[in-house]
Design an enzyme around this catalytic site. Structure first.
Site, PDB file in Angstrom:
ATOM      1  N   ASN A 216       0.841  -1.201   0.000  1.00  0.00           N
ATOM      2  CA  ASN A 216       0.000   0.000   0.000  1.00  0.00           C
ATOM      3  C   ASN A 216       0.871   1.243   0.000  1.00  0.00           C
ATOM      4  O   ASN A 216       2.095   1.158  -0.038  1.00  0.00           O
ATOM      5  CB  ASN A 216      -0.956  -0.024   1.202  1.00  0.00           C
ATOM      6  CG  ASN A 216      -0.195  -0.076   2.505  1.00  0.00           C
ATOM      7  OD1 ASN A 216       0.556   0.824   2.842  1.00  0.00           O
ATOM      8  ND2 ASN A 216      -0.371  -1.175   3.238  1.00  0.00           N
ATOM      9  N   ASP A 285      -4.130  -6.306   5.074  1.00  0.00           N
ATOM     10  CA  ASP A 285      -5.150  -7.121   5.737  1.00  0.00           C
ATOM     11  C   ASP A 285      -5.084  -8.580   5.293  1.00  0.00           C
ATOM     12  O   ASP A 285      -5.368  -9.475   6.067  1.00  0.00           O
ATOM     13  CB  ASP A 285      -6.537  -6.549   5.440  1.00  0.00           C
ATOM     14  CG  ASP A 285      -6.748  -5.223   6.164  1.00  0.00           C
ATOM     15  OD1 ASP A 285      -6.396  -5.159   7.358  1.00  0.00           O
ATOM     16  OD2 ASP A 285      -7.233  -4.258   5.536  1.00  0.00           O
ATOM     17  N   PRO A 313      -2.552 -11.840  10.605  1.00  0.00           N
ATOM     18  CA  PRO A 313      -2.836 -11.651  12.040  1.00  0.00           C
ATOM     19  C   PRO A 313      -2.901 -10.162  12.354  1.00  0.00           C
ATOM     20  O   PRO A 313      -2.188  -9.361  11.749  1.00  0.00           O
ATOM     21  CB  PRO A 313      -1.635 -12.304  12.728  1.00  0.00           C
ATOM     22  CG  PRO A 313      -0.539 -12.299  11.724  1.00  0.00           C
ATOM     23  CD  PRO A 313      -1.201 -12.390  10.370  1.00  0.00           C
ATOM     24  N   ASP A 314      -3.746  -9.800  13.301  1.00  0.00           N
ATOM     25  CA  ASP A 314      -3.847  -8.401  13.719  1.00  0.00           C
ATOM     26  C   ASP A 314      -2.845  -8.171  14.859  1.00  0.00           C
ATOM     27  O   ASP A 314      -3.024  -8.668  15.972  1.00  0.00           O
ATOM     28  CB  ASP A 314      -5.281  -8.079  14.171  1.00  0.00           C
ATOM     29  CG  ASP A 314      -5.469  -6.590  14.389  1.00  0.00           C
ATOM     30  OD1 ASP A 314      -4.592  -5.965  15.026  1.00  0.00           O
ATOM     31  OD2 ASP A 314      -6.487  -6.053  13.923  1.00  0.00           O
ATOM     32  N   ILE A 315      -1.799  -7.450  14.548  1.00  0.00           N
ATOM     33  CA  ILE A 315      -0.689  -7.272  15.499  1.00  0.00           C
ATOM     34  C   ILE A 315      -1.147  -6.467  16.709  1.00  0.00           C
ATOM     35  O   ILE A 315      -0.906  -6.847  17.863  1.00  0.00           O
ATOM     36  CB  ILE A 315       0.499  -6.572  14.798  1.00  0.00           C
ATOM     37  CG1 ILE A 315       0.926  -7.385  13.579  1.00  0.00           C
ATOM     38  CG2 ILE A 315       1.662  -6.368  15.765  1.00  0.00           C
ATOM     39  CD1 ILE A 315       1.781  -6.627  12.587  1.00  0.00           C
ATOM     40  N   PHE A 331      -3.486   3.469  15.080  1.00  0.00           N
ATOM     41  CA  PHE A 331      -3.696   4.504  14.065  1.00  0.00           C
ATOM     42  C   PHE A 331      -4.814   4.041  13.146  1.00  0.00           C
ATOM     43  O   PHE A 331      -4.924   2.843  12.856  1.00  0.00           O
ATOM     44  CB  PHE A 331      -2.419   4.739  13.249  1.00  0.00           C
ATOM     45  CG  PHE A 331      -1.626   5.912  13.744  1.00  0.00           C
ATOM     46  CD1 PHE A 331      -0.966   5.848  14.962  1.00  0.00           C
ATOM     47  CD2 PHE A 331      -1.557   7.095  13.013  1.00  0.00           C
ATOM     48  CE1 PHE A 331      -0.252   6.925  15.448  1.00  0.00           C
ATOM     49  CE2 PHE A 331      -0.842   8.187  13.485  1.00  0.00           C
ATOM     50  CZ  PHE A 331      -0.190   8.109  14.695  1.00  0.00           C
ATOM     51  N   LYS A 345     -12.822   1.117  15.620  1.00  0.00           N
ATOM     52  CA  LYS A 345     -11.568   0.325  15.678  1.00  0.00           C
ATOM     53  C   LYS A 345     -11.019   0.263  17.089  1.00  0.00           C
ATOM     54  O   LYS A 345     -10.546  -0.783  17.536  1.00  0.00           O
ATOM     55  CB  LYS A 345     -10.504   0.984  14.788  1.00  0.00           C
ATOM     56  CG  LYS A 345     -10.568   0.506  13.371  1.00  0.00           C
ATOM     57  CD  LYS A 345      -9.507   1.085  12.506  1.00  0.00           C
ATOM     58  CE  LYS A 345      -9.936   0.796  11.077  1.00  0.00           C
ATOM     59  NZ  LYS A 345      -9.026   1.329  10.095  1.00  0.00           N
TER      60      LYS A 345
HETATM   61  O1  C5P Z   1      -8.798  -1.537  11.087  1.00  0.00           O
HETATM   62  P1  C5P Z   1      -7.316  -1.688  11.013  1.00  0.00           P
HETATM   63  O2  C5P Z   1      -6.937  -3.085  11.355  1.00  0.00           O
HETATM   64  O3  C5P Z   1      -6.770  -1.223   9.731  1.00  0.00           O
HETATM   65  O4  C5P Z   1      -6.715  -0.750  12.192  1.00  0.00           O
HETATM   66  C1  C5P Z   1      -5.530  -0.045  12.035  1.00  0.00           C
HETATM   67  C2  C5P Z   1      -4.630  -0.169  13.252  1.00  0.00           C
HETATM   68  O5  C5P Z   1      -4.360  -1.531  13.540  1.00  0.00           O
HETATM   69  C3  C5P Z   1      -3.294   0.461  13.026  1.00  0.00           C
HETATM   70  O6  C5P Z   1      -2.799   0.916  14.261  1.00  0.00           O
HETATM   71  C4  C5P Z   1      -2.463  -0.710  12.496  1.00  0.00           C
HETATM   72  O7  C5P Z   1      -1.076  -0.518  12.689  1.00  0.00           O
HETATM   73  C5  C5P Z   1      -2.992  -1.856  13.299  1.00  0.00           C
HETATM   74  N1  C5P Z   1      -2.962  -3.144  12.591  1.00  0.00           N
HETATM   75  C6  C5P Z   1      -2.137  -4.168  13.045  1.00  0.00           C
HETATM   76  N2  C5P Z   1      -2.155  -5.388  12.415  1.00  0.00           N
HETATM   77  C7  C5P Z   1      -2.973  -5.616  11.364  1.00  0.00           C
HETATM   78  C8  C5P Z   1      -3.812  -4.608  10.913  1.00  0.00           C
HETATM   79  C9  C5P Z   1      -3.779  -3.380  11.533  1.00  0.00           C
HETATM   80  O8  C5P Z   1      -1.379  -3.950  13.994  1.00  0.00           O
HETATM   81  N3  C5P Z   1      -2.971  -6.806  10.793  1.00  0.00           N
END
Ligand code: C5P
Length: 410
Positions: A216, A285, A313-315, A331, A345
């Site tokens: 992106n 994503d 995975p969502d970190i 963010f 969020k």
């Molecule tokens: O809704 P979204 O997941 O895009 O939310 C954005 C926030 O979540 C940001 O702080 C981004 O760095 C974090 N994020 C993450 N891991 C992901 C997706 C988003 O840490 N896989």
């Protein structure tokens, strides 16, 4: 990142002592004045053998002082007057001999006399050593430097690498831009002293094959500005960065990654050892389930390739869900209905603070506008709803986070 008026209103006494690195001090004066500082150069006799006072006068716009017997001072007390007006004395280059003289409190020439006579509580001394690596590593020098630090001086560098003598090692004076960055950092309030911050920045890159991938437009600039601002505020900073071409802020530990999974692996195991986690990375994503071993060729294929995607995975959510999580800041880059999406969020990821910005108005740019959203209220940065450069915003965000840490953990 440009630093237009970072030192506006600051008056710096720049002391030069004898060393070949004096040639870098000419450039350093240029950078200081460009950053808005006024500079009074003081040179020892040895320094004047390496670069002329004429050069330093032309660059600083002020006559250089070299002697305590200079009759131009109305009260004939240059050594007192110089430091009374100064916000800092910076010695660059500081020779091994001059450091030894400082440690002994010698006062037989103007520059050491000025350092000794300065009011220590309001005129700090910053010292940028420059010498051959054997001189630097010698126990005598190391002993002197330790004593100088104990006496309240701040040591800048030294750097490492090729030396004018042909040898390679520690002892080079820092580059002028590095000295400038350190001096600017020095003047920032240390609101995060003793805190450990973990920050993600940039995009991730999810390979489709060895030459293509999903990514992106995130430039990493906001996250890198935050890492710099956190360091300036006195924090110990680890920056986990996706693929971006940005220089590492001084004093920041950087870990480069490509994919979301690599970012996850670099962040989650060490997150609990930090006080704050700031997730600025624009993590992809989804990623292809399988990345092809070799480039997918157009020739000879009849149909357009299709990819099966799987979720990354969502970190941030994983860190927020740890049994001992750091203070988590997310963010949200949105293209519309910023407050609504960002707040959603924050609740979904169970974090105390989320910073909203408009994606198209931030990606790749040097300026931005933020809105800080918690479970109570929204707060715009800058407060008047205008835009500001990312470093200014990052500094304001660090002040805000420091206040929040205080109220969570007074
Ligand atoms: O809704 P979204 O997941 O895009 O939310 C954005 C926030 O979540 C940001 O702080 C981004 O760095 C974090 N994020 C993450 N891991 C992901 C997706 C988003 O840490 N896989």
């Amino acid at each position: 990142m440009s630093e237009p008026s970072e030192l506006q209103g600051k008056h710096v006494v720049l002391g030069l002592t004898g060393g070949i690195a004096c040639y870098k001090s000419a450039e350093f004066v240029r950078l200081l004045t460009k950053a808005g500082a006024t500079v009074q150069v003081v040179m020892t006799e040895a320094a004047a053998s390496f670069i002329t006072p004429v050069t330093m006068q032309a660059l600083s716009g002020r006559p250089v002082v070299t002697s305590q017997w200079d009759a131009r001072e109305p009260n004939n007390m240059a050594h007192i007057n110089l430091s009374r007006e100064a916000d800092a004395i910076v010695l660059a280059p500081a020779s091994a001999d001059f450091i030894a003289r400082l440690v002994q409190g010698r006062a037989d020439e103007l520059l050491s006399l000025t350092c000794l006579a300065r009011p220590r509580e309001r005129c700090p001394l910053l010292v940028a050593p420059a010498m051959n690596r054997e001189m630097w590593s010698h126990p005598a020098t190391q002993r002197n430097v330790a004593q100088l630090v104990a006496d309240g001086a701040l040591i800048l560098g030294p750097g490492s690498g090729d030396q004018a003598c042909g040898e390679v090692g520690d002892g080079r004076m820092l580059e002028p831009a590095e000295l400038l960055e350190d001096l600017i950092a020095f003047f920032q309030p240390k609101v995060l002293a003793g805190k450990r911050l973990l920050i993600t920045a940039g995009p991730t890159f999810e390979p489709i094959d060895p030459v293509r991938g999903i990514t992106n437009h995130s430039s990493g600039k906001m996250g890198f500005a935050i890492a710099r601002a956190a360091r300036e505020a006195g924090a110990e900073v680890t920056l986990v960065a996706g693929p971006v071409h940005l220089p590492t802020p001084r004093g920041v530990r950087r870990h480069n990654v490509m994919t979301a999974q690599q970012m996850f692996d670099a962040v989650v195991p060490q997150a609990s050892q930090h006080d704050v986690f700031i997730a600025t990375a624009a993590v992809a994503d989804w990623r292809p389930v399988n990345s092809a071993e070799h480039k997918i060729k157009k020739e000879g294929t009849k149909s357009v390739p299709s990819f099966e995607l799987t979720e990354n995975p969502d970190i941030l959510a994983a860190v927020a869900g740890l049994s001992a999580p750091p203070y988590c800041v997310g963010f949200a880059a949105e293209s519309e209905r910023l407050l609504e999406h960002a707040r959603a969020k924050m609740l979904r990821k169970r974090i105390p603070l989320i910073v909203g910005n408009l994606g198209p108005a931030t990606f790749g740019r040097d300026d931005n506008a933020l809105v800080l959203i918690d479970d109570q209220a929204d707060r715009a940065l800058p407060p008047d709803g205008s835009r500001a450069d990312k470093l200014t915003l990052a500094r304001a965000l660090m002040q805000d986070i420091a206040r929040r840490l205080q109220s969570v953990n007074p």
